[in-house]
Write an enzyme that holds these catalytic residues in place. Sequence first.
Site, PDB file in Angstrom:
ATOM      1  CB  CYS A   7      -4.593   1.150  -9.396  1.00 32.30           C
ATOM      2  SG  CYS A   7      -5.458  -0.399  -9.188  1.00 32.30           S
TER       3      CYS A   7
ATOM      4  CG  HIS B 226      -2.065   1.667  -6.237  1.00 30.61           C
ATOM      5  ND1 HIS B 226      -3.261   1.597  -5.569  1.00 30.61           N
ATOM      6  CD2 HIS B 226      -1.986   0.542  -6.997  1.00 30.61           C
ATOM      7  CE1 HIS B 226      -3.874   0.473  -5.903  1.00 30.61           C
ATOM      8  NE2 HIS B 226      -3.119  -0.183  -6.771  1.00 30.61           N
TER       9      HIS B 226
ATOM     10  CG  ASN C  74      -4.923  -2.924  -5.177  1.00 26.94           C
ATOM     11  OD1 ASN C  74      -5.533  -1.859  -5.261  1.00 26.94           O
ATOM     12  ND2 ASN C  74      -4.190  -3.412  -6.165  1.00 26.94           N
TER      13      ASN C  74
END
Length: 330
Positions: free
Chosen positions: A114, A255, A285
């Site tokens: 990520c 993020h 996500n």
Amino acid sequence: MQNLGIAITGSGSAVPATFLDNQSLTQLVETTDEWISIRTGIRQRRLAKPSETITDLATAASRQAIAMAGINPHDVDLILLATSTPDDLFGSACKIQAQLGATKAVAFDLTAACSGFVFGLVTAAQYIRTGVYQNVLLIGADILSRWVDWQDRRTCVLFGDGAGAVVIQANEKDCLLGFELRSDGTQNNCLNLACTPEPTELTQGVKVGKGNFQPITMNGKEVYRFAVQKVPEVIDKALFRANLSVEQIDWLLLHQANQRILDAVRERLNIPEHKVISNLANYGNTSAASIPLALDESVRQGKIKPSDIIATSGFGAGLTWGAAIFQWGR
Ligand code: UT7
């Protein structure tokens, strides 16, 4: 006189058409829309069909970014694909290069989970600042739905699929104002998509391990604690390098992992709520895609304007984390 600064001049994004809302997840695992919404802020996610590929999503996002930058695929010198879920373990960047017709570009994958987009941004900047390349296409793309255990309620409610891309160009003014990247492999076991080779005997006494990936495993609490502590630290460091104060940030673009993480980081940094970019309610996500996807949406909605100062931070498996302070546009 060579231009040795960088500017982010175009963005694009692409997501699969298929939606899965929280209510639908209750058919798979013991959960509720309320639990997912309150604990994460996520309401739905996009999921790739079996026939959809990282290459296709990334190519679609890249075409938009290249068009916005006003360049041609032949102008691209370097393609960086930040992903943990390539279509091919040897990498997917070259297929994107072929689909785009970016004949001159060298292309490779970059894996930092990520944090991939932020690590990729800094990597791209090094090639430009040294005068080696002028036009870099950076893509963040992931299809984590392929690697989630859809029976594990602790992880399957969190992730979605997507791609985002930016064009980074050589520029007289340097719009990457500061950055800080970090890794800590001692905490690697907090978040994994691990290969556990299956012992296979080839001939007597000669064994090899057959490739066999396990679904994502995560210690949610540990990752949460890590993010809330480390992200403000690296943003502070990057701001220090940029010689800027928190008040000078126009947008906080983290993020998109969990709304509670976004809120906690914002509070720790004392940034007003209206400066936080959040679209995770719609996408969940999306790992390396989450920052460029949210960036592209905000640019196209006219929220982010040329010269706005953006503080971005990626964090996740590795463990890896990092922050960059940049100005949008030239
Ligand atoms: O890109 C980086 C990737 N990862 C992250 O950013 C994840 C960071 N961590 C988080 O976002 C949060 O830790 C989670 C959203 C994963 C979990 O939230 P939490 O507030 O830390 O919940 P928890 O793990 O402490 O679980 C609380 C309860 C547990 O039940 P008990 O033991 O209290 O009875 C869990 O079993 O919630 C239960 N639970 C669920 N209940 C309904 C866990 N997942 C679910 C679920 N639905 N999906």
